[in-house]
Design a protein around this motif. Structure first.
Motif, PDB file in Angstrom:
ATOM      1  N   HIS A 132      -4.993   0.293  -4.467  1.00  0.00           N
ATOM      2  CA  HIS A 132      -4.318  -0.954  -4.079  1.00  0.00           C
ATOM      3  C   HIS A 132      -5.104  -1.686  -3.007  1.00  0.00           C
ATOM      4  CE1 HIS A 132      -1.428  -3.446  -1.828  1.00  0.00           C
ATOM      5  NE2 HIS A 132      -1.071  -3.787  -3.051  1.00  0.00           N
ATOM      6  N   ALA A 133      -5.628  -0.947  -2.039  1.00  0.00           N
ATOM      7  CA  ALA A 133      -6.397  -1.579  -0.967  1.00  0.00           C
ATOM      8  C   ALA A 133      -7.651  -2.260  -1.513  1.00  0.00           C
ATOM      9  CB  ALA A 133      -6.778  -0.545   0.095  1.00  0.00           C
TER      10      ALA A 133
ATOM     11  N   VAL B  63      -0.853  14.753  -2.792  1.00  0.00           N
ATOM     12  CA  VAL B  63      -1.695  14.194  -1.727  1.00  0.00           C
ATOM     13  C   VAL B  63      -2.842  13.377  -2.313  1.00  0.00           C
ATOM     14  CG1 VAL B  63      -3.323  14.813   0.121  1.00  0.00           C
ATOM     15  CG2 VAL B  63      -1.077  15.909   0.006  1.00  0.00           C
ATOM     16  N   TRP B  64      -3.558  13.941  -3.270  1.00  0.00           N
ATOM     17  CA  TRP B  64      -4.681  13.205  -3.863  1.00  0.00           C
ATOM     18  C   TRP B  64      -4.206  11.995  -4.649  1.00  0.00           C
ATOM     19  CZ3 TRP B  64      -9.289  13.239  -2.084  1.00  0.00           C
ATOM     20  CH2 TRP B  64      -9.779  14.364  -1.424  1.00  0.00           C
ATOM     21  N   GLY B  65      -3.064  12.095  -5.320  1.00  0.00           N
ATOM     22  CA  GLY B  65      -2.509  10.934  -6.021  1.00  0.00           C
ATOM     23  C   GLY B  65      -2.176   9.818  -5.046  1.00  0.00           C
TER      24      GLY B  65
ATOM     25  N   THR C 113       0.835  -1.202   0.000  1.00  0.00           N
ATOM     26  CA  THR C 113       0.000   0.000   0.000  1.00  0.00           C
ATOM     27  C   THR C 113       0.869   1.251   0.000  1.00  0.00           C
ATOM     28  OG1 THR C 113      -1.723  -1.202   1.191  1.00  0.00           O
ATOM     29  CG2 THR C 113      -1.877   1.193   1.203  1.00  0.00           C
ATOM     30  N   GLY C 114       1.985   1.209   0.707  1.00  0.00           N
ATOM     31  CA  GLY C 114       2.904   2.355   0.730  1.00  0.00           C
ATOM     32  C   GLY C 114       3.504   2.636  -0.642  1.00  0.00           C
TER      33      GLY C 114
ATOM     34  N   GLY D 120       1.263   6.703  -6.732  1.00  0.00           N
ATOM     35  CA  GLY D 120       0.137   7.613  -6.935  1.00  0.00           C
ATOM     36  C   GLY D 120       0.547   9.059  -6.702  1.00  0.00           C
ATOM     37  N   ALA D 121       1.391   9.289  -5.695  1.00  0.00           N
ATOM     38  CA  ALA D 121       1.867  10.650  -5.404  1.00  0.00           C
ATOM     39  C   ALA D 121       2.690  11.190  -6.568  1.00  0.00           C
ATOM     40  CB  ALA D 121       2.684  10.660  -4.113  1.00  0.00           C
TER      41      ALA D 121
END
Length: 170
Positions: free
Chosen positions: A122-123, A112-114, A69-70, A76-77
């Protein structure tokens, strides 16, 4: 399902069944097929009369690592930074102001939104795909096809001979 007659690309690229193509040469690697078509182009051959067709296609997926997830949030960021940069530039064009403040805010919000959307995406898989990968299509061999009406010209140019004069109705 789109039929060839309804497909806009069919006007640019004729269906193989509608045009008589002949094999100029079969090669093992795409780069070799690309090199042959480039040689035809350099020799003045009308390369729009050629096709490169891969045969024996297979999908190959190379696993590049474990996805957490990280890591998903980090990727994504990074994507969000690009989006934020685009939005920041758009704001700067439409509403000029404090350049650095607008750019920093847009980059920050994008990152942040990414990260949030990357982590949530992913979750949502619930552990069914905890790896990252790159997928490509590979072929066993490549055929360089030429329209039958131009095959002799192509063979001469491919063998290093000058482009022969031919009366064609292009």
């Amino acid at each position: 399902m789109s039929t060839p007659a309804n497909n806009p690309a069919s006007r640019l690229v004729p269906n193989t069944a509608q045009v008589d193509y002949r094999i100029l040469k079969s090669v093992a690697a795409y780069e070799q097929a690309q090199e042959l078509v480039d040689r035809l182009s350099d020799g003045g051959f009308p390369v729009e009369k050629t096709r490169i067709v891969g045969t024996g296609l297979r999908s190959v997926e190379q696993v590049t690592g474990r996805m957490t997830t990280g890591k998903a949030a980090g990727q994504g960021a990074l994507g969000g930074l690009w989006f934020g940069l685009m939005i920041g530039i758009l704001f700067l064009i439409l509403a000029p102001g404090n350049f650095f403040l607008i750019l920093l805010l847009a980059l920050g919000f994008g990152a942040v939104w990414g990260a949030i959307f990357g982590a949530l995406g992913h979750a949502a898989t619930r552990g069914r795909r905890d790896f990252s990968s790159v997928q490509v299509m590979e072929a066993e061999s490549y055929d360089v096809l030429v329209e039958a009406s131009h095959i002799n010209q192509a063979a001469q140019v491919a063998n290093g001979q000058p482009m022969p004069e031919q009366d064609t109705e292009a």
